[in-house]
Write an enzyme that holds these catalytic residues in place. Structure first.
Site, PDB file in Angstrom:
ATOM      1  N   THR A   1       0.832  -1.197   0.000  1.00 38.64           N
ATOM      2  CA  THR A   1       0.000   0.000   0.000  1.00 38.64           C
ATOM      3  C   THR A   1       0.873   1.256   0.000  1.00 38.64           C
ATOM      4  OG1 THR A   1      -1.746   1.154   1.176  1.00 38.64           O
ATOM      5  CG2 THR A   1      -0.233  -0.068   2.536  1.00 38.64           C
TER       6      THR A   1
ATOM      7  N   SER B   1      -1.516   3.373  10.488  1.00 40.33           N
ATOM      8  CA  SER B   1      -2.476   2.518  11.220  1.00 40.33           C
ATOM      9  C   SER B   1      -1.801   1.159  11.430  1.00 40.33           C
ATOM     10  CB  SER B   1      -3.769   2.314  10.417  1.00 40.33           C
ATOM     11  OG  SER B   1      -3.536   1.416   9.340  1.00 40.33           O
TER      12      SER B   1
ATOM     13  N   TYR C   1      -3.019  -1.560  10.468  1.00 40.04           N
ATOM     14  CA  TYR C   1      -3.137  -2.238   9.171  1.00 40.04           C
ATOM     15  C   TYR C   1      -1.967  -1.852   8.261  1.00 40.04           C
ATOM     16  CZ  TYR C   1      -3.973  -2.117   4.210  1.00 40.04           C
ATOM     17  OH  TYR C   1      -3.777  -2.192   2.854  1.00 40.04           O
ATOM     18  N   HIS C   2      -1.758  -0.534   8.089  1.00 39.20           N
ATOM     19  CA  HIS C   2      -0.674  -0.110   7.185  1.00 39.20           C
ATOM     20  C   HIS C   2       0.677  -0.650   7.682  1.00 39.20           C
ATOM     21  CE1 HIS C   2      -3.752   2.936   5.862  1.00 39.20           C
ATOM     22  NE2 HIS C   2      -3.181   2.738   4.691  1.00 39.20           N
TER      23      HIS C   2
ATOM     24  N   LYS D   1       1.547  -4.107   6.486  1.00 32.42           N
ATOM     25  CA  LYS D   1       2.096  -4.150   5.118  1.00 32.42           C
ATOM     26  C   LYS D   1       3.601  -3.843   5.128  1.00 32.42           C
ATOM     27  CE  LYS D   1      -1.736  -4.682   2.629  1.00 32.42           C
ATOM     28  NZ  LYS D   1      -1.965  -5.807   1.714  1.00 32.42           N
TER      29      LYS D   1
HETATM   30  P1  NAD Z   1     -11.017  -7.377   0.378  1.00 35.94           P
HETATM   31  O1  NAD Z   1     -11.130  -7.436   1.851  1.00 35.94           O
HETATM   32  O2  NAD Z   1     -12.251  -7.096  -0.407  1.00 35.94           O
HETATM   33  O3  NAD Z   1     -10.369  -8.730  -0.182  1.00 35.94           O
HETATM   34  C1  NAD Z   1      -9.421  -9.487   0.523  1.00 35.94           C
HETATM   35  C2  NAD Z   1      -9.838 -10.944   0.435  1.00 35.94           C
HETATM   36  O4  NAD Z   1      -8.872 -11.743   1.133  1.00 35.94           O
HETATM   37  C3  NAD Z   1     -11.181 -11.200   1.097  1.00 35.94           C
HETATM   38  O5  NAD Z   1     -12.054 -11.872   0.207  1.00 35.94           O
HETATM   39  C4  NAD Z   1     -10.847 -12.031   2.325  1.00 35.94           C
HETATM   40  O6  NAD Z   1     -11.869 -12.960   2.656  1.00 35.94           O
HETATM   41  C5  NAD Z   1      -9.545 -12.710   1.918  1.00 35.94           C
HETATM   42  N1  NAD Z   1      -8.671 -13.063   3.040  1.00 35.94           N
HETATM   43  C6  NAD Z   1      -8.287 -12.270   4.083  1.00 35.94           C
HETATM   44  N2  NAD Z   1      -7.481 -12.946   4.926  1.00 35.94           N
HETATM   45  C7  NAD Z   1      -7.348 -14.196   4.400  1.00 35.94           C
HETATM   46  C8  NAD Z   1      -6.650 -15.358   4.837  1.00 35.94           C
HETATM   47  N3  NAD Z   1      -5.948 -15.379   5.967  1.00 35.94           N
HETATM   48  N4  NAD Z   1      -6.714 -16.482   4.071  1.00 35.94           N
HETATM   49  C9  NAD Z   1      -7.458 -16.482   2.923  1.00 35.94           C
HETATM   50  N5  NAD Z   1      -8.143 -15.410   2.477  1.00 35.94           N
HETATM   51  C10 NAD Z   1      -8.099 -14.273   3.207  1.00 35.94           C
HETATM   52  O7  NAD Z   1      -9.883  -6.295   0.052  1.00 35.94           O
HETATM   53  P2  NAD Z   1      -9.532  -5.559  -1.324  1.00 35.94           P
HETATM   54  O8  NAD Z   1     -10.041  -4.188  -1.255  1.00 35.94           O
HETATM   55  O9  NAD Z   1      -9.862  -6.432  -2.467  1.00 35.94           O
HETATM   56  O10 NAD Z   1      -7.953  -5.465  -1.184  1.00 35.94           O
HETATM   57  C11 NAD Z   1      -7.128  -6.525  -1.629  1.00 35.94           C
HETATM   58  C12 NAD Z   1      -5.670  -6.233  -1.281  1.00 35.94           C
HETATM   59  O11 NAD Z   1      -5.270  -5.016  -1.906  1.00 35.94           O
HETATM   60  C13 NAD Z   1      -5.424  -6.074   0.200  1.00 35.94           C
HETATM   61  O12 NAD Z   1      -4.213  -6.705   0.536  1.00 35.94           O
HETATM   62  C14 NAD Z   1      -5.314  -4.577   0.396  1.00 35.94           C
HETATM   63  O13 NAD Z   1      -4.486  -4.266   1.460  1.00 35.94           O
HETATM   64  C15 NAD Z   1      -4.729  -4.124  -0.933  1.00 35.94           C
HETATM   65  N6  NAD Z   1      -5.124  -2.744  -1.268  1.00 35.94           N
HETATM   66  C16 NAD Z   1      -6.445  -2.403  -1.404  1.00 35.94           C
HETATM   67  C17 NAD Z   1      -6.789  -1.094  -1.717  1.00 35.94           C
HETATM   68  C18 NAD Z   1      -8.215  -0.639  -1.864  1.00 35.94           C
HETATM   69  O14 NAD Z   1      -8.450   0.562  -2.063  1.00 35.94           O
HETATM   70  N7  NAD Z   1      -9.203  -1.538  -1.799  1.00 35.94           N
HETATM   71  C19 NAD Z   1      -5.778  -0.140  -1.909  1.00 35.94           C
HETATM   72  C20 NAD Z   1      -4.435  -0.522  -1.751  1.00 35.94           C
HETATM   73  C21 NAD Z   1      -4.121  -1.832  -1.433  1.00 35.94           C
HETATM   74  N1  USQ Z   2     -11.349  10.142   4.509  1.00 40.75           N
HETATM   75  C1  USQ Z   2     -12.191  11.222   4.664  1.00 40.75           C
HETATM   76  N2  USQ Z   2     -13.536  10.977   4.716  1.00 40.75           N
HETATM   77  C2  USQ Z   2     -14.064   9.727   4.611  1.00 40.75           C
HETATM   78  C3  USQ Z   2     -13.185   8.635   4.444  1.00 40.75           C
HETATM   79  C4  USQ Z   2     -11.831   8.872   4.404  1.00 40.75           C
HETATM   80  O1  USQ Z   2     -11.765  12.377   4.758  1.00 40.75           O
HETATM   81  O2  USQ Z   2     -15.287   9.599   4.665  1.00 40.75           O
HETATM   82  C5  USQ Z   2      -9.883  10.379   4.412  1.00 40.75           C
HETATM   83  C6  USQ Z   2      -9.059   9.662   5.476  1.00 40.75           C
HETATM   84  O3  USQ Z   2      -8.925  10.445   6.636  1.00 40.75           O
HETATM   85  C7  USQ Z   2      -7.743   9.433   4.758  1.00 40.75           C
HETATM   86  C8  USQ Z   2      -8.128   9.337   3.292  1.00 40.75           C
HETATM   87  O4  USQ Z   2      -9.455   9.847   3.188  1.00 40.75           O
HETATM   88  O5  USQ Z   2      -6.908  10.547   4.892  1.00 40.75           O
HETATM   89  C9  USQ Z   2      -8.097   7.924   2.747  1.00 40.75           C
HETATM   90  O6  USQ Z   2      -8.919   7.100   3.555  1.00 40.75           O
HETATM   91  P1  USQ Z   2      -9.516   5.730   2.960  1.00 40.75           P
HETATM   92  O7  USQ Z   2     -10.384   5.118   4.006  1.00 40.75           O
HETATM   93  O8  USQ Z   2     -10.071   5.952   1.616  1.00 40.75           O
HETATM   94  O9  USQ Z   2      -8.174   4.895   2.720  1.00 40.75           O
HETATM   95  P2  USQ Z   2      -7.180   4.148   3.707  1.00 40.75           P
HETATM   96  O10 USQ Z   2      -7.676   4.071   5.088  1.00 40.75           O
HETATM   97  O11 USQ Z   2      -5.821   4.745   3.518  1.00 40.75           O
HETATM   98  O12 USQ Z   2      -7.198   2.673   3.137  1.00 40.75           O
HETATM   99  C10 USQ Z   2      -7.531   2.346   1.774  1.00 40.75           C
HETATM  100  C11 USQ Z   2      -7.758   0.849   1.712  1.00 40.75           C
HETATM  101  C12 USQ Z   2      -6.463   0.144   2.074  1.00 40.75           C
HETATM  102  C13 USQ Z   2      -5.341   0.652   1.195  1.00 40.75           C
HETATM  103  C14 USQ Z   2      -5.218   2.165   1.240  1.00 40.75           C
HETATM  104  C15 USQ Z   2      -4.255   2.710   0.196  1.00 40.75           C
HETATM  105  O13 USQ Z   2      -8.808   0.473   2.605  1.00 40.75           O
HETATM  106  O14 USQ Z   2      -6.622  -1.254   1.914  1.00 40.75           O
HETATM  107  O15 USQ Z   2      -4.138   0.073   1.613  1.00 40.75           O
HETATM  108  O16 USQ Z   2      -6.491   2.741   0.916  1.00 40.75           O
HETATM  109  S1  USQ Z   2      -3.299   4.058   0.799  1.00 40.75           S
HETATM  110  O17 USQ Z   2      -4.197   5.069   1.362  1.00 40.75           O
HETATM  111  O18 USQ Z   2      -2.535   4.552  -0.291  1.00 40.75           O
HETATM  112  O19 USQ Z   2      -2.447   3.510   1.855  1.00 40.75           O
END
Ligand code: NAD
Ligand code: USQ
Length: 385
Positions: free
Chosen positions: A144, A179, A181-182, A185
């Protein structure tokens, strides 16, 4: 190529599996359905109705004539991971299978521990399985952009040339994530880079920005192929949420003044970036990092763009920021690696936002308004005494 997509039932994993299958790759999807479980735990659901994985896979076969292999299980179960790798013998693995919501990881201690265990140990199990069964497998891992945080210097693609006291080295770029979560990664990236050095693994770490959109050329072919679309304050991401709020006539919830800036990309670019990475593997022993984003905007600019494109009145509300993050900062990201492989980005455009407005309008009766407001506070997860 035989490609195993981990997290293949998720928002991004499912359309990526279809995109790769459409390009003649032999694809398997693996998932433990944890994501569907978080919906139950939080009492929310995808805005767009989604089918179970069996139905999706059968629908894809009907629509495209192509078959997907399906594995149900958990990356935390090392025996299962080894068994799948021995059976499917992938040449590339795309790893989406992690808990991905920053707010979910900040609910309390138990959710932080779950997130880091699930993500870090799941990836470690996978690394060992690859190293022991076939170190030639190319691992494409979803990282991420938030691993870097918002440093006051340019963000490079994963690595930084450092000169210190007259000596030089190439180091992993320093990380300041926002966070638990972050942070998971960041821990994954360090473990993977170590795996490349000691075992000669080949890894591409895709530091992806915030994804927007819900449709790809494959998912629109049949309603049963739709991917999820989250709007709630825990799993919904900022642009998707703002589009949904505009259609519902609810105020766009800017956290703080909206000066925080993030890299974003269209879901159609996510699936294409992954294809490009899979088809152009990292070398043995190489830890290759791409910054997977196409544009950057402040949150206030995102709100303004949505308001300008929406054909009706839009209100904006500045909420006290539930997160701890920099309100104003420098943000300049290098992201040329994927463009160098041939990516032609879709830029945030009226067309895209308009198609998102249509999707939301068609499903707006499914929205639970109470789920729109943030409840998780970064400093709120500590219990008394
Ligand atoms: P998502 O939660 O929709 O999909 C993740 C999938 O992985 C889910 O279906 C979940 O059931 C499965 N999973 C989780 N833990 C598991 C485990 N231990 N074993 C098997 N399956 C498991 O998330 P997404 O939005 O599709 O994101 C996918 C990936 O991309 C994530 O790693 C996320 O961090 C990364 N990512 C997402 C975004 C975004 O904006 N959605 C942005 C940047 C990075
Ligand atoms: N934000 C608002 N209002 C909202 C929701 C979010 O102002 O209603 C702001 C947050 O404070 C933050 C930004 O928007 O500053 C992004 O928040 P987000 O919830 O869209 O994204 P984030 O929490 O960073 O996480 C999402 C995905 C995660 C991925 C990440 C990419 O859930 O899986 O890793 O985006 S990145 O942000 O580049 O790390």
């Amino acid at each position: 190529m035989r490609v195993l997509v981990l997290g293949g039932d998720g928002y991004l994993g499912w359309p990526t599996a279809l995109h790769l299958s459409d390009r003649d790759h032999e694809v398997a999807v693996l998932d433990n359905f944890a994501r569907r479980g978080y919906d139950t735990e939080l009492g929310v659901q995808s805005l767009v109705p989604i089918q179970d994985l069996d139905t999706r896979v059968a629908a894809w076969q009907e629509v495209s004539g192509r078959q997907l292999t399906q594995y149900t299980g958990d990356l935390m179960d090392a025996d299962f991971v080894y068994q799948v790798l021995r059976e499917f013998r992938p040449e590339a693995i795309v790893h989406f299978a992690e808990q991905r919501a920053a707010p979910y990881s900040m609910i309390d201690r138990a959710h932080a521990v779950y997130t880091q265990q699930n993500n870090v140990i799941g990836t470690l199990n996978l690394m060992y399985a690859i190293a022991e069964i076939d170190p030639g497998i190319h691992l494409v891992k979803l990282g991420t952009m938030g691993e870097y945080g918002t440093p006051n210097i340019d963000i490079e693609e994963g690595w930084l040339e450092v000169e210190h006291n007259g000596r030089k080295d190439r180091m992993l770029y320093p990380k300041k994530p926002g966070s638990f979560y972050h942070l998971s990664k960041v821990h994954d990236s360090h473990n993977l880079e170590f795996g490349c050095r000691i075992w000669g693994l080949r890894v591409t770490d895709l530091n992806q920005g915030v994804v927007y959109g819900q449709q790809t050329p494959q998912t629109v072919q049949d309603p049963r192929l739709a991917t999820r679309f989250d709007y709630d304050a825990v799993f919904g991401t900022v642009l998707n949420r703002f589009v949904i709020q505009a259609v519902l006539g609810e105020p766009l919830t800017i956290y703080g003044e909206g000066g925080q800036t993030r890299g974003v990309l269209d879901i159609r670019d996510t699936v294409e970036c992954v294809r490009l990475a899979v088809e152009n593997p990292a070398d043995a022993g190489e830890f290759r990092v791409f910054n997977q984003m196409t544009e950057s905007f402040s949150v206030a600019q995102i709100a303004q763009t949505v308001a300008e494109c929406f054909p009706g009145p839009v209100q904006v509300e500045h909420l006290e920021n539930p997160r701890v993050e920099q309100a104003e900062h420098y943000y300049n990201v290098k992201h040329t690696g994927l463009v160098g492989l041939g990516l032609q980005p879709h830029l945030l455009s009226e067309t895209l936002i308009e198609s998102m407005f249509d999707i939301v309008s068609a499903n707006k009766d499914r929205v639970d308004l109470a789920a729109l407001l943030p409840t998780v506070r970064w400093r709120g997860g500590l219990k008394d005494g």
